[in-house]
Write a protein that holds these residues in place. Sequence first.
Motif, mmCIF file in Angstrom:
data_model
loop_
_atom_site.group_PDB
_atom_site.id
_atom_site.type_symbol
_atom_site.label_atom_id
_atom_site.label_comp_id
_atom_site.label_asym_id
_atom_site.label_seq_id
_atom_site.Cartn_x
_atom_site.Cartn_y
_atom_site.Cartn_z
ATOM 1 N N PRO A 101 0.828 -1.223 0.000
ATOM 2 C CA PRO A 101 0.000 0.000 0.000
ATOM 3 C C PRO A 101 0.859 1.269 0.000
ATOM 4 N N PHE A 102 0.285 2.352 -0.525
ATOM 5 C CA PHE A 102 1.038 3.613 -0.685
ATOM 6 C C PHE A 102 1.507 4.158 0.666
ATOM 7 N N GLU A 103 0.690 4.016 1.723
ATOM 8 C CA GLU A 103 1.033 4.550 3.055
ATOM 9 C C GLU A 103 2.354 3.959 3.565
ATOM 10 N N GLN A 104 2.611 2.679 3.230
ATOM 11 C CA GLN A 104 3.857 2.036 3.651
ATOM 12 C C GLN A 104 4.984 2.290 2.646
ATOM 13 N N ALA A 105 4.657 2.236 1.359
ATOM 14 C CA ALA A 105 5.680 2.373 0.309
ATOM 15 C C ALA A 105 6.325 3.754 0.311
ATOM 16 N N VAL A 106 5.577 4.798 0.687
ATOM 17 C CA VAL A 106 6.113 6.173 0.659
ATOM 18 C C VAL A 106 7.217 6.371 1.708
ATOM 19 N N ARG A 107 7.316 5.490 2.687
ATOM 20 C CA ARG A 107 8.365 5.588 3.717
ATOM 21 C C ARG A 107 9.760 5.352 3.151
ATOM 22 N N ILE A 108 9.853 4.760 1.945
ATOM 23 C CA ILE A 108 11.147 4.497 1.322
ATOM 24 C C ILE A 108 11.878 5.788 0.959
ATOM 25 N N LEU A 109 11.148 6.895 0.850
ATOM 26 C CA LEU A 109 11.771 8.188 0.512
ATOM 27 C C LEU A 109 12.537 8.786 1.696
ATOM 28 N N GLN A 110 12.400 8.184 2.881
ATOM 29 C CA GLN A 110 13.155 8.664 4.045
ATOM 30 C C GLN A 110 14.606 8.147 3.980
ATOM 31 N N ASP A 111 15.511 8.844 4.665
ATOM 32 C CA ASP A 111 16.944 8.514 4.584
ATOM 33 C C ASP A 111 17.287 7.190 5.259
ATOM 34 N N ASP A 112 16.673 6.883 6.403
ATOM 35 C CA ASP A 112 17.035 5.690 7.174
ATOM 36 C C ASP A 112 16.217 4.462 6.795
ATOM 37 N N MET A 113 15.543 4.512 5.653
ATOM 38 C CA MET A 113 14.704 3.397 5.206
ATOM 39 C C MET A 113 15.295 2.746 3.952
ATOM 40 N N ALA A 114 15.089 1.428 3.862
ATOM 41 C CA ALA A 114 15.501 0.662 2.678
ATOM 42 C C ALA A 114 14.474 -0.425 2.415
ATOM 43 N N CYS A 115 14.560 -1.051 1.262
ATOM 44 C CA CYS A 115 13.601 -2.120 0.922
ATOM 45 C C CYS A 115 14.336 -3.303 0.331
ATOM 46 N N ASP A 116 13.698 -4.466 0.422
ATOM 47 C CA ASP A 116 14.263 -5.712 -0.101
ATOM 48 C C ASP A 116 13.130 -6.567 -0.646
ATOM 49 N N ILE A 117 13.249 -6.971 -1.910
ATOM 50 C CA ILE A 117 12.245 -7.843 -2.532
ATOM 51 C C ILE A 117 12.880 -9.222 -2.693
ATOM 52 N N ILE A 118 12.415 -10.184 -1.893
ATOM 53 C CA ILE A 118 12.996 -11.533 -1.850
ATOM 54 C C ILE A 118 12.179 -12.444 -2.764
ATOM 55 N N LYS A 119 12.839 -13.061 -3.723
ATOM 56 C CA LYS A 119 12.172 -13.989 -4.649
ATOM 57 C C LYS A 119 12.200 -15.398 -4.062
ATOM 58 N N ILE A 120 11.022 -15.960 -3.829
ATOM 59 C CA ILE A 120 10.917 -17.284 -3.198
ATOM 60 C C ILE A 120 10.288 -18.320 -4.131
ATOM 61 N N GLY A 121 9.913 -17.908 -5.331
ATOM 62 C CA GLY A 121 9.195 -18.801 -6.256
ATOM 63 C C GLY A 121 10.008 -19.990 -6.720
ATOM 64 N N THR A 122 11.322 -19.794 -6.892
ATOM 65 C CA THR A 122 12.167 -20.872 -7.442
ATOM 66 C C THR A 122 12.880 -21.677 -6.361
ATOM 67 N N MET A 123 12.596 -21.425 -5.099
ATOM 68 C CA MET A 123 13.309 -22.105 -4.009
ATOM 69 C C MET A 123 12.759 -23.498 -3.723
ATOM 70 N N VAL A 124 11.469 -23.719 -4.015
ATOM 71 C CA VAL A 124 10.834 -25.031 -3.793
ATOM 72 C C VAL A 124 10.191 -25.478 -5.104
ATOM 73 N N ARG A 125 10.495 -26.696 -5.523
ATOM 74 C CA ARG A 125 9.982 -27.177 -6.819
ATOM 75 C C ARG A 125 8.512 -27.569 -6.736
ATOM 76 N N ASN A 126 8.170 -28.331 -5.709
ATOM 77 C CA ASN A 126 6.791 -28.823 -5.567
ATOM 78 C C ASN A 126 5.869 -27.669 -5.177
ATOM 79 N N ARG A 127 4.796 -27.489 -5.939
ATOM 80 C CA ARG A 127 3.901 -26.344 -5.738
ATOM 81 C C ARG A 127 3.154 -26.435 -4.409
#
Length: 381
Positions: A126-152
Amino acid sequence: MASSSTGDGMSEEQTGKKSKKTNNQVDESNLLTVPDGWKEPSFSRDDNPRGLLEESSFATLFPKYREAYLKECWPLVEKALGEAHVKASLDLIEGSITVGTTKKTFDPYAIVRARDLIKLLARSVPFEQAVRILQDDMACDIIKIGTMVRNRERFVKRRQRLIGPKGSTLKALELLTNCYVMVQGNTVSALGPFNGLKEVRKVVMDTMKNIHPIYNIKTLMIKRELSKDPDLRVQSWERFLPKFRHKNLAKRREPKKKSVKKEYTPFPPSQPESKVDQELSTGEFFLRESVKRRKKMEEIKVKQAEALTKKQEERNKAFIPPKEKPLMKKSVKAPTEGKLDIQAIKDKVRKAKTKKLGAPPVNTAPPTSNATTNKKKKNKG
């Protein structure tokens, strides 16, 4: 005297070295600890008055279901990016968001933060949380987990384990790391301070490797309590942290045929003998062709004779009669010693007939003569 003076000089030098070492250790520990309430000064126009030389831009695609939300909150996105002098455009036909610097942009890192903002918005944050990335002490990380387990099915179970019942596990992780975590599809989006993001990534990766998140949450809780004590900040925390071991309760299935490894030898195995070598060793190589044929025919005849005898034996088995069982069984004579007492059985049957169920036993015997004479005497008297 000279000896005493030299001894004093050596002792002074040693004490000086020791004091220097201790001072260095104290200085290093002070450098590692960040003082409470300290904040890095924000980047202003005075730091870069001339602006940027080149214009740079980033673009990202978003799914169809995010179109309605992005339309609704787009004026707020433009306003937030306008403060950093970054332009943004929303293309609903192609399904993409583009951000780029302008001539007024003075912060070189603003475009990177804008890129992270549009990535988070595309990943259902949501925008309320995403807009916090514009602050200096904030960072983000997008972790890809789709390929870590073969069985669905297994992947869905582990992803649900990360969320927990009614989102309780995810909420506990957010409270301990001071990060916002969003699990969506094949990715996990995290937003918060750098130390928290490192812990979130570790928990997510371990969960997808079949390590329950409750173990990592427990260690985070202990670390949080230990960090409050100023004496333990410099010390190692390994003695306080729990050590979890894998418990394989199910026994490993052993193969039916176990292959036994032969002893290693540096020499290669000897080559198998060819037909010519075998003939040379037996002496058949020097025989004539006619003799060889005769030998072969004799071997064939011997084999045929053996096969015939085996077949004949199998045929004859059908004509062999089976063993007959005796028709009459030997009669076992009853023992003559233990004779039955017929009179006793008759008495038992007679008593059983006279008795009634639930009633007292009835005396069937007639009254004696003495009793009648006593009654007569009383009547006379």
